[in-house]
Design a protein around this motif. Structure first.
Motif, PDB file in Angstrom:
ATOM      1  N   GLY A 133      42.673  29.534  42.578  1.00  0.00           N
ATOM      2  CA  GLY A 133      41.320  29.755  42.080  1.00  0.00           C
ATOM      3  C   GLY A 133      41.139  29.245  40.660  1.00  0.00           C
ATOM      4  O   GLY A 133      42.103  28.960  39.951  1.00  0.00           O
ATOM      5  N   ALA A 134      39.883  29.141  40.269  1.00  0.00           N
ATOM      6  CA  ALA A 134      39.554  28.591  38.956  1.00  0.00           C
ATOM      7  C   ALA A 134      39.727  29.626  37.859  1.00  0.00           C
ATOM      8  O   ALA A 134      39.878  30.814  38.119  1.00  0.00           O
ATOM      9  CB  ALA A 134      38.125  28.056  38.959  1.00  0.00           C
ATOM     10  N   ARG A 135      39.725  29.180  36.630  1.00  0.00           N
ATOM     11  CA  ARG A 135      39.733  29.933  35.374  1.00  0.00           C
ATOM     12  C   ARG A 135      41.151  30.200  34.866  1.00  0.00           C
ATOM     13  O   ARG A 135      42.096  30.382  35.627  1.00  0.00           O
ATOM     14  CB  ARG A 135      38.945  31.236  35.471  1.00  0.00           C
ATOM     15  CG  ARG A 135      37.474  31.032  35.872  1.00  0.00           C
ATOM     16  CD  ARG A 135      36.689  32.331  35.817  1.00  0.00           C
ATOM     17  NE  ARG A 135      35.343  32.126  36.330  1.00  0.00           N
ATOM     18  CZ  ARG A 135      34.318  31.627  35.610  1.00  0.00           C
ATOM     19  NH1 ARG A 135      34.528  31.268  34.346  1.00  0.00           N
ATOM     20  NH2 ARG A 135      33.125  31.481  36.145  1.00  0.00           N
ATOM     21  N   ASN A 136      41.230  30.228  33.541  1.00  0.00           N
ATOM     22  CA  ASN A 136      42.515  30.416  32.858  1.00  0.00           C
ATOM     23  C   ASN A 136      43.157  31.760  33.173  1.00  0.00           C
ATOM     24  O   ASN A 136      44.377  31.858  33.273  1.00  0.00           O
ATOM     25  CB  ASN A 136      42.310  30.279  31.346  1.00  0.00           C
ATOM     26  CG  ASN A 136      42.231  28.830  30.909  1.00  0.00           C
ATOM     27  OD1 ASN A 136      43.190  28.079  31.025  1.00  0.00           O
ATOM     28  ND2 ASN A 136      41.070  28.430  30.416  1.00  0.00           N
ATOM     29  N   SER A 137      42.345  32.799  33.306  1.00  0.00           N
ATOM     30  CA  SER A 137      42.914  34.123  33.583  1.00  0.00           C
ATOM     31  C   SER A 137      43.624  34.143  34.925  1.00  0.00           C
ATOM     32  O   SER A 137      44.726  34.697  35.064  1.00  0.00           O
ATOM     33  CB  SER A 137      41.804  35.185  33.540  1.00  0.00           C
ATOM     34  OG  SER A 137      40.733  34.829  34.407  1.00  0.00           O
ATOM     35  N   ASN A 138      43.009  33.537  35.951  1.00  0.00           N
ATOM     36  CA  ASN A 138      43.658  33.452  37.262  1.00  0.00           C
ATOM     37  C   ASN A 138      44.932  32.622  37.185  1.00  0.00           C
ATOM     38  O   ASN A 138      45.969  32.976  37.752  1.00  0.00           O
ATOM     39  CB  ASN A 138      42.709  32.812  38.281  1.00  0.00           C
ATOM     40  CG  ASN A 138      41.632  33.758  38.747  1.00  0.00           C
ATOM     41  OD1 ASN A 138      41.760  34.971  38.624  1.00  0.00           O
ATOM     42  ND2 ASN A 138      40.546  33.210  39.261  1.00  0.00           N
ATOM     43  N   ALA A 139      44.842  31.495  36.482  1.00  0.00           N
ATOM     44  CA  ALA A 139      46.001  30.605  36.378  1.00  0.00           C
ATOM     45  C   ALA A 139      47.174  31.310  35.705  1.00  0.00           C
ATOM     46  O   ALA A 139      48.324  31.176  36.137  1.00  0.00           O
ATOM     47  CB  ALA A 139      45.615  29.347  35.599  1.00  0.00           C
ATOM     48  N   ALA A 140      46.893  32.053  34.648  1.00  0.00           N
ATOM     49  CA  ALA A 140      47.953  32.767  33.929  1.00  0.00           C
ATOM     50  C   ALA A 140      48.611  33.810  34.829  1.00  0.00           C
ATOM     51  O   ALA A 140      49.848  33.918  34.889  1.00  0.00           O
ATOM     52  CB  ALA A 140      47.386  33.424  32.674  1.00  0.00           C
TER      53      ALA A 140
END
Length: 404
Positions: A199-206
């Motif tokens: 999924g998108a967004r930095n919070s998800n990626a982290a």
């Protein structure tokens, strides 16, 4: 391999190499003709240390462009063994200035030689340490292949990565969906690849990065996907950008009437950046592109700005903020900073993970001044094109890192 006609200088260079690496084979040549005969015979050379002021033949006087001429032949003649790294070394400052552009163009460097100053020694030692770490990283036993995690944000990116794998299986852990497959190239099994669309967004990626590291303990983790270009003269649709650094453009303090930026930045693994710097100069990685496209993509290093807002216009409020505080940014995206921050904060048990972000350009930020409704300018194929090229470059880097 040392190519230098000055015996005392060669002796000092040898001493630095032997002090840094044990059991190292050193080849010495005193002129260009001798060096070329060696390069025709050898299959692999980790490092070439090349004198700039070099004779062409034995018993001839050195020529100011002797080293550059040899470098040019190494680049142009495919039958010559091309060293993994090259360091130019000269005691003449005027020659260093002339040589810099030739070496830098290929991702190599020139150092000033002074027997009383140790700066040149440190440059060689740093490169030797990198070589030593690379060798350890590539020491894969016959029956063992490395585990690598690749994360993506959206479906087209995920499918582009998945297309490079064989023997794909479900590999779910704790109700989280993963797939695993084998990456093979030229008949060789290179790595076991774990993939997830997070999924998108930095919070998800982290969050997904941290989870994947704990579940799979990979030797390498990559985030692969698409990005929007701020500088279309440098990065056009389909081009690949490997970031030398990633900004978080949302770091700052918002007052009543202004925004005061507090830049936060992450860098990626040195070894992978060095590999990307070299491979971007070649066309070999394009052999892994799955689709057929009219445009001929390129790959290069650049700078990415990352945040949780989708930026479509160059002069939007966020676009202006990036121009003001992060003007060297080449492309924008939404996951790279969170991913890199999460990996960089690993503890001792997992701090040696190699990590990188590879982005294909799917959009060019709009710079129009028309304020009315505008139609979608991006052809539908560009997401697939950019996902395909990013995946191709990512798997080419994996191949270069882990091939036997």
């Amino acid at each position: 391999m040392i190519v230098d006609d000055e015996a005392s200088k060669v002796e000092k260079i040898e001493g630095v190499i032997e002090e840094t690496l044990l059991d190292t084979r050193i080849i010495k040549c005193s002129n260009s003709v001798n060096a070329i005969s060696v390069l025709l015979a050898e299959k692999h050379i980790d490092l070439l240390i090349l004198d700039i002021n070099l004779p062409v033949r034995e018993n001839e006087y050195p020529k100011a462009n002797g080293g550059i001429s040899l470098l040019t032949q190494i680049i142009r003649r495919s039958e010559l063994c091309s060293p993994d790294s090259i360091i130019g070394l000269t005691a003449h400052e005027n020659l260093k200035e002339i040589s810099d552009k030739h070496f830098n163009k290929e991702g190599w460097l020139v150092a000033s030689y002074n027997p009383k100053i140790s700066d040149w020694e440190e440059i060689i030692k740093n490169k030797l340490s990198y070589i030593s770490n690379k060798d350890k990283m590539n020491s894969i036993s016959i029956n063992e292949i490395k585990t690598i995690v690749i994360l993506t944000a959206i479906k087209p990116e995920y499918l582009a990565v998945r297309a490079h794998l064989s023997d794909i299986k479900d590999n779910d852990i704790n109700d989280t969906s993963y797939e695993s497959g084998i990456f093979e190239h030229l008949g060789e099994k290179i790595a076991k690849i774990i993939i997830r669309e997070c999924g998108a967004r930095n919070s998800n990626a982290a969050q997904e990065t941290e989870r994947a590291i704990q579940y799979f303990n990979p030797c390498c983790i990559l985030f692969v996907g698409i990005a929007g270009s701020r500088k279309p003269n440098d990065f056009k649709i389909g081009d690949v950008i490997f970031p030398s650094k990633i900004y978080s453009y949302e770091g700052g303090k918002a007052t009543k009437s202004s925004f005061n930026a507090r830049p936060d930045m992450e860098s990626l693994t040195y070894a992978l950046t060095e590999k990307a710097k070299k491979e971007r100069l070649k066309n070999d990685w394009k052999t892994l592109i799955k689709g057929t496209y009219k445009s001929n993509p390129n790959a290069d290093l650049g700078i990415i700005a990352s945040g949780d807002l989708l930026i479509e216009h160059y002069d939007s409020s966020i676009g202006k903020l990036i121009t003001k505080y992060y003007n060297d940014t080449s492309a924008v995206e939404m996951e790279g900073f969170g991913f890199a921050k999460s990996v960089s904060r690993q503890g001792r048990e997992s701090q040696n993970i190699i990590y990188g972000v590879i982005r294909g350009i799917s959009d060019i930020l709009d710079i129009s001044t028309f304020s009315g409704t505008i139609e979608e300018k991006r052809p539908e194929y560009t997401k697939d094109f950019a996902s395909d090229t990013a995946s191709a470059f990512a798997f080419w880097l994996i191949y270069q890192l882990y091939k036997k």
